[in-house]
Design a protein around this motif. Sequence first.
Motif, mmCIF file in Angstrom:
data_model
loop_
_atom_site.group_PDB
_atom_site.id
_atom_site.type_symbol
_atom_site.label_atom_id
_atom_site.label_comp_id
_atom_site.label_asym_id
_atom_site.label_seq_id
_atom_site.Cartn_x
_atom_site.Cartn_y
_atom_site.Cartn_z
ATOM 1 N N TYR A 1 0.774 -1.276 0.050
ATOM 2 C CA TYR A 1 -0.024 0.045 -0.018
ATOM 3 C C TYR A 1 0.660 1.137 0.046
ATOM 4 O O TYR A 1 0.621 2.263 -0.632
ATOM 5 N N PHE A 2 1.801 1.366 0.827
ATOM 6 C CA PHE A 2 3.079 2.334 0.541
ATOM 7 C C PHE A 2 3.488 2.501 -0.837
ATOM 8 O O PHE A 2 3.523 3.564 -1.126
ATOM 9 N N SER A 3 3.612 1.476 -1.306
ATOM 10 C CA SER A 3 4.082 1.686 -2.809
ATOM 11 C C SER A 3 2.931 2.091 -3.759
ATOM 12 O O SER A 3 3.487 2.736 -4.746
ATOM 13 N N LEU A 4 1.890 1.648 -3.537
ATOM 14 C CA LEU A 4 0.693 2.241 -4.317
ATOM 15 C C LEU A 4 0.759 3.777 -4.306
ATOM 16 O O LEU A 4 0.484 4.357 -5.408
ATOM 17 N N VAL A 5 0.932 4.204 -3.148
ATOM 18 C CA VAL A 5 0.925 5.817 -2.869
ATOM 19 C C VAL A 5 1.885 6.258 -3.667
ATOM 20 O O VAL A 5 1.858 7.455 -4.314
ATOM 21 N N ALA A 6 3.207 5.754 -3.617
ATOM 22 C CA ALA A 6 4.360 6.317 -4.182
ATOM 23 C C ALA A 6 4.077 6.190 -5.750
ATOM 24 O O ALA A 6 4.621 7.214 -6.589
ATOM 25 N N ALA A 7 3.380 5.222 -6.314
ATOM 26 C CA ALA A 7 3.339 4.857 -7.665
ATOM 27 C C ALA A 7 2.512 6.358 -8.303
ATOM 28 O O ALA A 7 2.600 6.740 -9.261
ATOM 29 N N PHE A 8 1.467 6.756 -7.457
ATOM 30 C CA PHE A 8 0.529 7.749 -7.942
ATOM 31 C C PHE A 8 1.431 9.125 -7.713
ATOM 32 O O PHE A 8 1.242 9.906 -8.766
ATOM 33 N N MET A 9 2.240 9.036 -6.731
ATOM 34 C CA MET A 9 3.030 10.168 -6.803
ATOM 35 C C MET A 9 4.168 10.452 -8.099
ATOM 36 O O MET A 9 4.137 11.405 -8.544
ATOM 37 N N ALA A 10 4.652 9.212 -8.511
ATOM 38 C CA ALA A 10 5.305 9.077 -9.665
ATOM 39 C C ALA A 10 4.715 9.808 -11.013
ATOM 40 O O ALA A 10 5.082 10.266 -11.720
ATOM 41 N N ALA A 11 3.466 9.086 -10.891
ATOM 42 C CA ALA A 11 2.607 9.448 -12.169
ATOM 43 C C ALA A 11 2.317 10.800 -12.228
ATOM 44 O O ALA A 11 2.460 11.414 -13.377
ATOM 45 N N SER A 12 2.124 11.696 -11.104
ATOM 46 C CA SER A 12 1.884 12.842 -11.012
ATOM 47 C C SER A 12 3.145 13.976 -11.330
ATOM 48 O O SER A 12 2.912 14.775 -11.930
ATOM 49 N N SER A 13 4.217 13.352 -10.854
ATOM 50 C CA SER A 13 5.223 14.052 -11.097
ATOM 51 C C SER A 13 5.769 13.936 -12.813
ATOM 52 O O SER A 13 6.011 14.804 -13.340
ATOM 53 N N PHE A 14 5.307 12.732 -13.238
ATOM 54 C CA PHE A 14 5.501 12.586 -14.817
ATOM 55 C C PHE A 14 4.628 13.813 -15.359
ATOM 56 O O PHE A 14 4.971 14.398 -16.613
ATOM 57 N N ALA A 15 3.328 13.669 -14.951
ATOM 58 C CA ALA A 15 2.325 14.505 -15.562
ATOM 59 C C ALA A 15 2.575 16.021 -15.466
ATOM 60 O O ALA A 15 2.588 16.824 -16.377
ATOM 61 N N ASN A 16 3.577 16.197 -14.475
ATOM 62 C CA ASN A 16 3.761 17.730 -14.201
ATOM 63 C C ASN A 16 4.782 17.993 -14.982
ATOM 64 O O ASN A 16 4.695 19.438 -15.809
ATOM 65 N N SER A 17 5.693 16.918 -15.430
ATOM 66 C CA SER A 17 6.870 17.322 -16.795
ATOM 67 C C SER A 17 6.205 17.783 -17.883
ATOM 68 O O SER A 17 7.028 18.387 -18.852
ATOM 69 N N ARG A 18 4.960 17.134 -18.318
ATOM 70 C CA ARG A 18 4.325 17.443 -19.517
ATOM 71 C C ARG A 18 3.421 18.502 -19.430
ATOM 72 O O ARG A 18 3.281 19.299 -20.467
ATOM 73 N N LEU A 19 2.992 19.041 -18.288
ATOM 74 C CA LEU A 19 1.965 20.170 -18.188
ATOM 75 C C LEU A 19 2.531 21.556 -17.876
ATOM 76 O O LEU A 19 1.849 22.326 -18.043
ATOM 77 N N THR A 20 3.787 21.505 -17.371
ATOM 78 C CA THR A 20 4.447 22.907 -16.804
ATOM 79 C C THR A 20 4.447 23.699 -18.166
ATOM 80 O O THR A 20 4.335 24.897 -18.162
ATOM 81 N N ARG A 21 4.778 23.146 -19.308
ATOM 82 C CA ARG A 21 4.720 23.957 -20.497
ATOM 83 C C ARG A 21 3.708 24.704 -21.020
ATOM 84 O O ARG A 21 3.795 25.770 -21.657
ATOM 85 N N HIS A 22 2.650 24.101 -20.594
ATOM 86 C CA HIS A 22 1.219 24.305 -21.059
ATOM 87 C C HIS A 22 0.525 25.381 -20.012
ATOM 88 O O HIS A 22 -0.099 26.373 -20.440
ATOM 89 N N PHE A 23 0.684 24.882 -18.881
ATOM 90 C CA PHE A 23 0.146 25.757 -17.840
ATOM 91 C C PHE A 23 1.003 26.582 -17.070
ATOM 92 O O PHE A 23 0.257 27.677 -16.421
ATOM 93 N N GLY A 24 2.093 26.459 -17.136
ATOM 94 C CA GLY A 24 3.017 27.341 -16.130
ATOM 95 C C GLY A 24 3.567 26.925 -14.864
ATOM 96 O O GLY A 24 2.665 25.917 -14.253
ATOM 97 N N VAL A 25 4.540 26.931 -14.593
ATOM 98 C CA VAL A 25 5.250 26.431 -13.039
ATOM 99 C C VAL A 25 4.315 27.133 -12.094
ATOM 100 O O VAL A 25 4.032 26.363 -11.243
ATOM 101 N N ARG A 26 4.149 28.256 -12.016
ATOM 102 C CA ARG A 26 3.369 28.911 -10.889
ATOM 103 C C ARG A 26 1.994 28.626 -10.771
ATOM 104 O O ARG A 26 1.492 28.227 -9.666
ATOM 105 N N ARG A 27 1.275 28.597 -11.930
ATOM 106 C CA ARG A 27 -0.156 28.151 -11.920
ATOM 107 C C ARG A 27 -0.333 26.618 -11.257
ATOM 108 O O ARG A 27 -1.156 26.324 -10.519
ATOM 109 N N LEU A 28 0.396 25.806 -12.025
ATOM 110 C CA LEU A 28 0.342 24.164 -11.434
ATOM 111 C C LEU A 28 0.606 24.284 -10.038
ATOM 112 O O LEU A 28 0.022 23.435 -9.449
#
Length: 411
Positions: free
Chosen positions: A263-290
């Motif tokens: 279960y600890f790993s499951l939470v970490a997996a979602f954190m990793a996925a959101s970090s990956f999403a952030n790498s794609r979204l920063t250029r579209h929405f901006g670092v500050r807004r995100l």
Amino acid sequence: MTVASNSETPAGPALSYVEFVGMIAFLMALNAAAIDILIPALTTIGDSYDVTDSNAHQFVITSYVLGFGAAQIVYGPLVDRFGRKSILLVGLLIYIAGAFGAIWAPTFGALLAMRLVQGIGAAATRVVAMALVRDRFDGARMASVMSLVMMVFMIMPIVAPNIGALVLAFGAWHELGIVMALIGVAALVWTSIRLPETLDPADRRPLTGKRVAEAFRIVVSNRIAAGYTAAMAAFFGVLFAFINQAEQIYTRTYGLGDSFTLYFSLVAAFMAASSFANSRLTRHFGVRRLSQTALVAFIIIAAAHLGLAIAYGGVTPFPLFMGMFILMMCCFGFVPPNLNALAMQPMGAVAGVASAVLGTAQTLGGGILGAAVAYFYDGTLVPLLSGFLVLSVASFALVAVAERGRMFGPD
């Protein structure tokens, strides 16, 4: 594709973009391994030294975090004077020595001392990693790289606790020190062979009291750098509070036993996925807004979860706990990489010192705040979620100070 630089850098072996990101992520993951691999062993370690206060078992984590946080302030001026690579290699040697020392620690106090040494060595990896990224990139590109690093970094909390549980199933907790040492040796070999020096000799700052003081003044007097650094310290308190208390919550509050690492790993997996999403979204929405939107979302979810926990008598049903917790940790993936990038953005001239100040604040400050929250564990979720709410609100307030109240604006 080789790694591009925003300024001319010294010659050295050319690293591809993928290898550069992988190397930085591995250096950061080394620290996650030193923390997360021991989480399943905290009770076993405490029992082996006859430590009767179960909350004191958390000190195995806290001692490492304190060494890791405090030493970064020393490494900062050194990497700006002597370069990134040489200081990194020295730090890795100290880390390896601390990991081996912990294996033969005769007392609980000696174990904590060796964990402190291990953290002191690992501090070099954090300072150098941030300085290397700042040497190469800036702006949204830097935030994107840090998000990819965080994504790979978050694989370690998925893997490490399960490695720890597997080792414990077939051996003693001491053997976890061998695993940590081998990870350090792998980092030492890889970086000694492949890492180029990215600090131009012309940019090296003399190691004098006046120059070091000037570099620190530049960092702490910059409103953006100082404000976002303080915000990071508050928000990292959330992560360290959870890490310190994770075993108790999963095994004692919810009675999951050894399966809690899944279960600890499951939470970490979602954190990793959101970090990956952030790498794609920063250029579209901006670092500050995100980052600012994610902070607000975290506050709302933490407040809702706290209210539900109180309504259920202190402990929400486990499926509800997991759902709410995953939502909060997904928000987490959008905050640290972006706050790091915003804090480092104006600090190119003193990247080593800036990385050290940022790392010390977020790790030492966050570690102390997180340990304080975790130590109030009483069998319920209320102390942890109350700490989450207070720390995230404080982080958002510090961001508002850094931005002079002009929130959710463009980069």
